[in-house]
Write an enzyme that holds these catalytic residues in place. Structure first.
Site, mmCIF file in Angstrom:
data_model
loop_
_atom_site.group_PDB
_atom_site.id
_atom_site.type_symbol
_atom_site.label_atom_id
_atom_site.label_comp_id
_atom_site.label_asym_id
_atom_site.label_seq_id
_atom_site.Cartn_x
_atom_site.Cartn_y
_atom_site.Cartn_z
ATOM 1 N N SER A 40 102.470 -38.950 46.703
ATOM 2 C CA SER A 40 101.555 -37.868 46.366
ATOM 3 C C SER A 40 100.176 -38.460 46.119
ATOM 4 C CB SER A 40 102.036 -37.139 45.095
ATOM 5 O OG SER A 40 101.037 -36.256 44.600
ATOM 6 N N TYR B 177 104.945 -36.776 36.123
ATOM 7 C CA TYR B 177 105.072 -36.689 37.582
ATOM 8 C C TYR B 177 104.172 -37.723 38.242
ATOM 9 C CZ TYR B 177 105.202 -34.703 42.283
ATOM 10 O OH TYR B 177 105.361 -34.521 43.637
#
Length: 267
Positions: free
Chosen positions: A130, A143
């Protein structure tokens, strides 16, 4: 001879788009999910696999090896997102659960396929990371930490494996419109002190998601990284991800910091 690909988390979203695109490009693809095929008709076979279970990982990899004799490409996609929350709004148990899937799931899958790839002297492992792996987002600490871990793991691994003809690569999407984002893990230790800002960040993320690119953009990037003869260590997926990578690499740190806080209404 068709190449054999194993794609985790392939029942929906990025994983489904990736498995489908690889199938279209001529790969023989095995997708996985915790529930297996569930009767859906797809262009690829689905296998049951839970990336948090050593036994489940070994069983799924052994099944593909038994059928095909090899795995040429592993796409580590399985994982889950976390709803915006302050870092202290998740218990230690929840933090461990996030890492058990998003990071240690990657480690389990990679360790399971590597002996087979090394014995053949070739292979490619792609990890779906990501932009939060290089540009952390406030109210997304755990995260982002799991995606940072993937970045470090993959780059170190890549240097270790090149002598065996194996490459390890990270794919870095930004916001991607998938069902994955409708089932975010809520924090299990919410604190009122964070409520107002948490809600504001959540609204901003929802706005961004409404205009986000679809998972096909990520799937095309995966295909490119899977086929290119001399792959890079990492590939951004989509226009926003590319812009953020350039911003992080070349813009002054203070400017990036201020822009991030302004975008999330933290100022």
């Amino acid at each position: 001879m068709k190449k054999i690909a194993l794609v985790t988390g392939a029942s929906s979203g990025i994983g489904e788009a990736t498995a489908t695109r690889l199938s279209e490009a001529g790969f023989t693809v095995y997708g996985t999910s915790r529930r297996g095929a569930q009767g859906e008709k797809r262009a690829y076979e689905m296998l049951p696999l839970d990336v948090t279970s050593d036994d489940s990982v070994q069983t799924a990899v052994a099944a593909v090896i038994s059928i095909e004799g090899r795995i040429d490409l592993l796409v580590n996609n399985a994982g889950f997102g976390v709803a915006p929350a302050g870092a202290e709004e998740s218990s230690i148990e929840q933090a461990q659960a996030i890492f058990d899937t998003n990071f240690f799931g990657v480690v389990r899958m990679t360790r399971a396929v590597l002996p087979h790839m090394r014995s053949r002297g070739q292979g490619r492992i792609l990890h779906i990371g990501s932009v939060l792996g290089f540009l952390p987002m406030p109210y997304g600490a755990l995260y982002a930490a799991s995606k940072h871990a993937i970045e470090g793991y993959s780059e170190s691994l890549d240097h270790e494996l090149r002598n065996w003809g194996i490459r390890s690569i990270v794919i870095e999407p930004a916001y991607t419109k998938t069902p994955f984002d409708a089932n975010l893990l809520e924090p299990d230790a919410k604190l009122d002190v964070y409520g107002e800002v948490r809600d504001a960040v959540t609204r901003r993320v929802q706005e961004a998601m409404a205009g986000a690119e679809g998972p096909v953009v990520v799937a095309e990037t995966v295909l490119k990284a899977a086929l290119v003869s001399k792959p890079k260590l990492r590939y951004t997926a989509g226009g926003l991800a590319k812009r953020l990578r350039l911003l992080r690499s070349f813009a002054p740190a203070g400017l990036v910091d201020a822009g991030l806080r302004k975008d999330l209404s933290l100022v």
